[in-house]
Design a protein around this motif. Structure first.
Motif, PDB file in Angstrom:
ATOM      1  N   ILE A   1       0.877  -1.176   0.000  1.00  7.40           N
ATOM      2  CA  ILE A   1       0.000   0.000   0.000  1.00  7.40           C
ATOM      3  C   ILE A   1       0.912   1.223   0.000  1.00  7.40           C
ATOM      4  N   THR A   2       0.595   2.194  -0.825  1.00  4.82           N
ATOM      5  CA  THR A   2       1.317   3.458  -0.696  1.00  4.82           C
ATOM      6  C   THR A   2       0.299   4.578  -0.562  1.00  4.82           C
ATOM      7  N   THR A   3       0.780   5.668   0.004  1.00  5.29           N
ATOM      8  CA  THR A   3      -0.013   6.884  -0.033  1.00  5.29           C
ATOM      9  C   THR A   3       0.934   8.028  -0.368  1.00  5.29           C
ATOM     10  N   VAL A   4       0.370   9.231  -0.564  1.00  6.73           N
ATOM     11  CA  VAL A   4       1.110  10.212  -1.336  1.00  6.73           C
ATOM     12  C   VAL A   4       1.968  11.196  -0.524  1.00  6.73           C
ATOM     13  N   SER A   5       2.194  10.888   0.751  1.00  9.36           N
ATOM     14  CA  SER A   5       3.236  11.599   1.501  1.00  9.36           C
ATOM     15  C   SER A   5       3.523  10.804   2.770  1.00  9.36           C
ATOM     16  N   GLU A   6       4.697  11.020   3.315  1.00  9.00           N
ATOM     17  CA  GLU A   6       5.065  10.261   4.513  1.00  9.00           C
ATOM     18  C   GLU A   6       4.228  10.681   5.713  1.00  9.00           C
ATOM     19  N   THR A   7       3.984  11.981   5.839  1.00 10.70           N
ATOM     20  CA  THR A   7       3.186  12.448   6.973  1.00 10.70           C
ATOM     21  C   THR A   7       1.784  11.867   6.918  1.00 10.70           C
ATOM     22  N   TYR A   8       1.177  11.865   5.723  1.00 11.18           N
ATOM     23  CA  TYR A   8      -0.183  11.322   5.593  1.00 11.18           C
ATOM     24  C   TYR A   8      -0.185   9.822   5.904  1.00 11.18           C
TER      25      TYR A   8
ATOM     26  N   ARG B   1       3.632   2.513   2.758  1.00 11.67           N
ATOM     27  CA  ARG B   1       4.715   3.498   2.586  1.00 11.67           C
ATOM     28  C   ARG B   1       4.135   4.846   2.143  1.00 11.67           C
ATOM     29  N   GLY B   2       4.867   5.911   2.410  1.00 11.95           N
ATOM     30  CA  GLY B   2       4.470   7.227   1.907  1.00 11.95           C
ATOM     31  C   GLY B   2       5.488   7.710   0.876  1.00 11.95           C
ATOM     32  N   ILE B   3       5.016   8.023  -0.310  1.00 16.71           N
ATOM     33  CA  ILE B   3       5.908   8.576  -1.351  1.00 16.71           C
ATOM     34  C   ILE B   3       5.239   9.850  -1.867  1.00 16.71           C
TER      35      ILE B   3
END
Ligand code: ADP
Length: 501
Positions: free
Chosen positions: A234-241, A266-268
């Motif tokens: 799973i990824t999402t679009v920032s590390e903080t989020y 992970r956040g990327i």
């Protein structure tokens, strides 16, 4: 002996060619065919950035009727087949229309019954069978075309059933060897529908309607939740989020599910396409510019913007832009409560957006109340967005939550200083201005309070009106900041290699 060591070192110096990865992107929107928000930008820009990094990419999209005719005319028929979907065994037509553009292959899934409404999303129960059909048809189309990718990269709830179909109904077919990534662009939208309806329309087996996969409650099934359980990564679009969504406040009911799957989350951070957003060649800007002449040329753009929108023409005024969907997510209640305090005779506000009627009406009211200082463009208009990025001094993004946010990245790239709330990607991409070291890219505030937003705007104004040299340095610093996809695309590529070594 010494010669042998040198020879060994030489072979070590030769870079090993890295294996090429093939990736199928599956999502519900992609600029310039159809775009309602940041997802459309990512589906356009990330494939291009991955191709530049030696990946093979195919993008699979619905063939909505609202795709402009000039693109429809260029699509080439690739084939058709019939596919079952629902529990009643009825079969549906799946056409594949292909369009190759700039190295990226776009395959559009064609079906009049599902994709003929004007807007891609109806927010009604129709969306559920539509995206069940799309997810299954996308996998079937890959098998049909015999294009078996290493990775299937799915985006948001509309494609969340892909990992589930892959591991159930497509097990044992050629595509089954692919690994899946599900990227969350916005956790607010999850595809939650009445359980029996989802069971009927998806035709999925009973094992996926358990509480750890798709079941949300006694009554409902959650498509995103199921996809998160079945995806390999799973990824999402920032590390903080990525951290925030594991907490009850930002988790939208899925925080415990996400904590359970945190090992594969992970956040990327997103980037922007620097060819699409290039102030030195942007035909929509009255005056193009780069870092060397931004200060002068931005004034020309500001005057042209003021003229076009009927605002008082004066290059010395501080122009604040706001380009946004007008929804609760975007912090517009804060903006509404402080707007009268922002308009002081030296400041103008330009709003571009559509959305919830209470915000549309509030901004219309302010335009009327502060004629010449506030302009509210209640519309979706790409060209006007470019003019506002080019002609404003600052851009407001005071979001309640923001998975990544693209407007602050585009703003910085156009030398427009962002004023943002420290949440999600806004926190990761805007370094707060430090008046002691003269470093930073914008003005930030932390708690979701109108007074803090006003304070951040006032700090920006103070620097602009009292220390213009430092303001101009920040404008140039922002333009030089790397907001391209290069680094993030490389991180996605590494992830693909990790999943398929
Ligand atoms: P979200 O995806 O939550 O809507 P993002 O900041 O990630 O927000 O992306 C918004 C994108 O949509 C940006 O490219 C922005 O320029 C564009 N955009 C938003 N509203 C409008 C509008 N009314 N007219 C033109 N472009 C818009």
């Amino acid at each position: 002996m010494a010669e042998k060591i040198v020879a060994e070192q030489k072979t070590q110096d030769i870079p090993m060619p890295e294996p090429r990865r093939s990736v199928a992107f599956i999502g519900s929107e992609c600029y310039p065919f159809v775009k309602t928000g940041g997802l459309g930008d990512v589906m356009y820009a990330l494939p291009k950035a991955l191709i530049a990094q030696n990946c093979d990419v195919k993008v699979i999209l619905p063939r909505y009727r609202c795709i402009p005719q000039k693109f429809q005319d260029k699509m080439i028929y690739r084939g058709e087949f019939w596919m079952d979907l629902f529990a009643d065994g009825r079969r549906f037509y799946v056409g594949i229309m292909e369009y190759v553009w700039d190295g990226v292959v776009y395959d559009f899934i064609d079906n009049e019954e599902f994709f003929s409404s004007g807007n891609p999303y109806t927010n009604l129960v129709d969306d559920m069978p539509k995206y069940s059909f799309f997810s299954k048809a996308a996998l079937a189309a890959l098998n049909y075309m015999n294009w078996i990718p290493d990775i299937i990269h799915c985006h948001d709830w509309q494609a969340a059933l892909v990992p589930i179909y892959l591991r159930t109904q497509f097990a044992g077919t050629p595509i089954a060897g692919a690994k899946t990534i599900l990227t969350i662009h916005n956790l607010r939208f999850q595809g939650i529908y009445w359980l029996p309806t989802v069971q009927y329309w998806t035709g999925l087996p009973g094992e996926v309607f358990t509480i750890d996969v798709m079941k949300q409650s006694y009554a409902d099934a959650n498509m995103l939740k199921g996809g998160l359980a079945y995806a390999d990564m799973i990824t999402t679009v920032s590390e903080t989020y990525a951290g925030e969504i594991q907490t009850p406040f930002y988790g939208d009911g899925l925080d415990s599910h996400l904590r359970h799957h945190a090992w594969k989350l992970r956040g990327i951070v997103n980037g922007i396409d620097c060819r699409q957003w290039d102030s030195s060649s942007d035909e929509k800007l009255p005056a193009v510019y780069d870092c060397s002449n931004v200060i002068e040329k931005k004034k020309e753009n500001k005057l042209a913007l003021q003229r076009a929108l009927g605002l008082r023409e004066d290059e010395n005024l501080f122009v604040i832009g706001l380009i946004s969907r007008l929804t609760d997510q975007k912090g517009l209640d804060l903006v509404n409560s402080i707007l009268p305090a922002v308009i002081d005779g030296n400041t103008q506000v330009v709003v571009l957006g559509t959305g919830d009627v209470q915000y549309e009406n509030a901004f219309r009211y302010y335009e009327d109340a502060y004629r010449g200082s506030v302009c509210s463009c209640i519309m979706y208009d790409e060209a006007r967005a470019h003019m506002i990025y080019g002609g404003s001094d600052a851009l407001l993004v005071p979001s309640l939550f923001e998975p990544c946010g693209l407007t602050q990245l585009i703003a910085m790239h156009y030398g427009t200083v962002p004023v943002v709330r420290e949440t999600g990607g806004l926190k990761d991409t805007v370094q707060p201005y430090n008046q002691f070291t003269n470093e930073g890219n914008g003005f930030t505030f932390d708690r979701y309070e109108a007074g803090l937003l006003l304070d951040a705007i006032n700090r920006a104004k103070t620097l602009y009106f009292t220390e213009r040299g430092r303001w101009d340095e920040m404008v140039r610093r922002d333009m030089e900041k790397d907001v391209s996809w290069d680094q993030s695309a490389e991180r996605y590529r590494q992830l693909y290699l990790e999943l398929k070594p």
